[in-house]
Design an enzyme around this catalytic site. Structure first.
Site, PDB file in Angstrom:
ATOM      1  N   SER A   1       7.865   3.502  -9.889  1.00 45.34           N
ATOM      2  CA  SER A   1       7.038   4.447  -9.145  1.00 45.34           C
ATOM      3  C   SER A   1       7.928   5.148  -8.125  1.00 45.34           C
ATOM      4  O   SER A   1       8.970   4.608  -7.713  1.00 45.34           O
ATOM      5  CB  SER A   1       5.919   3.713  -8.411  1.00 45.34           C
ATOM      6  OG  SER A   1       5.293   4.545  -7.450  1.00 45.34           O
TER       7      SER A   1
ATOM      8  N   TYR B   1       3.038  -3.018  -2.616  1.00 48.27           N
ATOM      9  CA  TYR B   1       3.236  -2.331  -3.893  1.00 48.27           C
ATOM     10  C   TYR B   1       4.609  -1.666  -3.938  1.00 48.27           C
ATOM     11  O   TYR B   1       5.358  -1.808  -4.919  1.00 48.27           O
ATOM     12  CB  TYR B   1       2.138  -1.282  -4.074  1.00 48.27           C
ATOM     13  CG  TYR B   1       2.262  -0.469  -5.341  1.00 48.27           C
ATOM     14  CD1 TYR B   1       1.838  -0.979  -6.559  1.00 48.27           C
ATOM     15  CD2 TYR B   1       2.809   0.820  -5.311  1.00 48.27           C
ATOM     16  CE1 TYR B   1       1.947  -0.226  -7.729  1.00 48.27           C
ATOM     17  CE2 TYR B   1       2.924   1.573  -6.460  1.00 48.27           C
ATOM     18  CZ  TYR B   1       2.492   1.055  -7.665  1.00 48.27           C
ATOM     19  OH  TYR B   1       2.612   1.792  -8.814  1.00 48.27           O
TER      20      TYR B   1
END
Length: 296
Positions: free
Chosen positions: A150, A163
């Site tokens: 990501s 995250y």
């Protein structure tokens, strides 16, 4: 595309169809990748967590896909997945897409440590466990590994520390593994998409709302601007489609030379530039975006 696949260098037998194993294929990016790769000429073994997801994916796959019950944190299911793929003698494992992921947005102080631990169990340790299990098969074919990272792995937004840290860990693992496996002819890449419009945002918003109900009012007030920002983002992610990411993944598995990393989407490219600013300037920009100009 299928011609490109069969023309690709490698030592696997041309008598067998090339197969890809995908984790986290129930919804979102993983599901889009499973369907796209099947359309591109690969046979897909798609990991899902429930029988309902298995049946749904099987109906959409047009017979070029076998769903596997595969929780990346379940060692027995990982071993069974390897046995299933190994027993399918008509297919040769060419690629692994580590897509399984979990996120729990929220200010770090408010996120229970158990939720942060689960993020790392899935996003990091689960993906490592699956990679280790399938490496012997990939070594035989000089195959490819693609990790779903990501933009947050390069640029950690507020309220996404757990995250982002897990995706940063995946960046480091990909960098290390890419060199470790080079001598075996195995190539490793990491995808770095921007915001993707998937069910993870809806799930994250639901978890965050439930969590806030158990927080003392005075603490809720302290984090109200950030919590509101995160909830608004979850309600209106405005990201690229999962299919956008899937097309890039197909390219990675079919290109003659796979790139080490793929920034996907204009937002990811813009944020990568912001991330190169001096730290104080970057922090000022991000803080103003979340809290507005009036907060010190």
């Amino acid at each position: 595309t299928q011609g490109t696949i069969h023309a690709h260098i490698g030592e696997c037998s041309m008598a067998n169809e090339r197969a890809i194993v995908i984790t986290g294929a129930s919804t979102g990016i993983g599901k889009a990748c499973a369907l796209r790769l099947a359309e591109a000429g690969f046979y897909v073994f798609a990991g899902v967590r429930t029988e309902t997801d298995r049946d749904s994916l099987r109906r959409e796959s047009k017979k070029r896909l076998t769903p596997l019950i595969l929780d990346v944190c379940n060692e027995d299911q990982i071993r069974q997945a390897v046995k299933t793929v190994e027993a399918a003698k008509e297919y040769t494992l060419f690629g692994l897409l580590n897509n399984a992921g979990h996120g729990a947005p929220g200010p770090m102080e408010l996120v229970p440590i158990a939720e942060t631990r689960e993020i790392f169990e899935v996003n990091v340790l689960g993906n490592v466990a699956v990679t280790k299990a399938f490496l012997p098969l990939l070594r035989k074919t000089r195959g490819r590994i693609v990790n779903m990272g990501s933009f947050a792995g390069r640029f950690a937004p507020p309220g996404m520390s757990g995250y982002a840290a897990s995706k940063a860990a995946l960046e480091a693992i990909s960098d290390s593994l890419r060199v470790e496996l080079r001598s075996f002819g195995i190539t490793v890449s990491i995808m770095e998409p921007a915001t993707v419009d998937t069910p993870i945002f809806e799930k994250g918003a639901k978890v965050q709302k439930q969590r806030l109900m158990g927080i003392a009012p005075e603490v809720q007030t302290l984090y109200a601007p950030l919590s509101e920002f995160l909830l608004n983002k979850a309600s209106n992610p405005g990201g690229i489609s999962p299919d956008h990411v899937a097309k890039v993944v197909v390219h990675a598995f079919t290109a003659r030379r796979m790139k080490p990393r793929y920034l996907i989407g204009g937002e990811a490219k813009f944020i990568s530039i912001i991330g190169q600013l001096p730290t104080k300037i970057r922090d000022f920009f991000v803080h103003r975006t979340v809290y507005g100009p009036t907060v010190n």
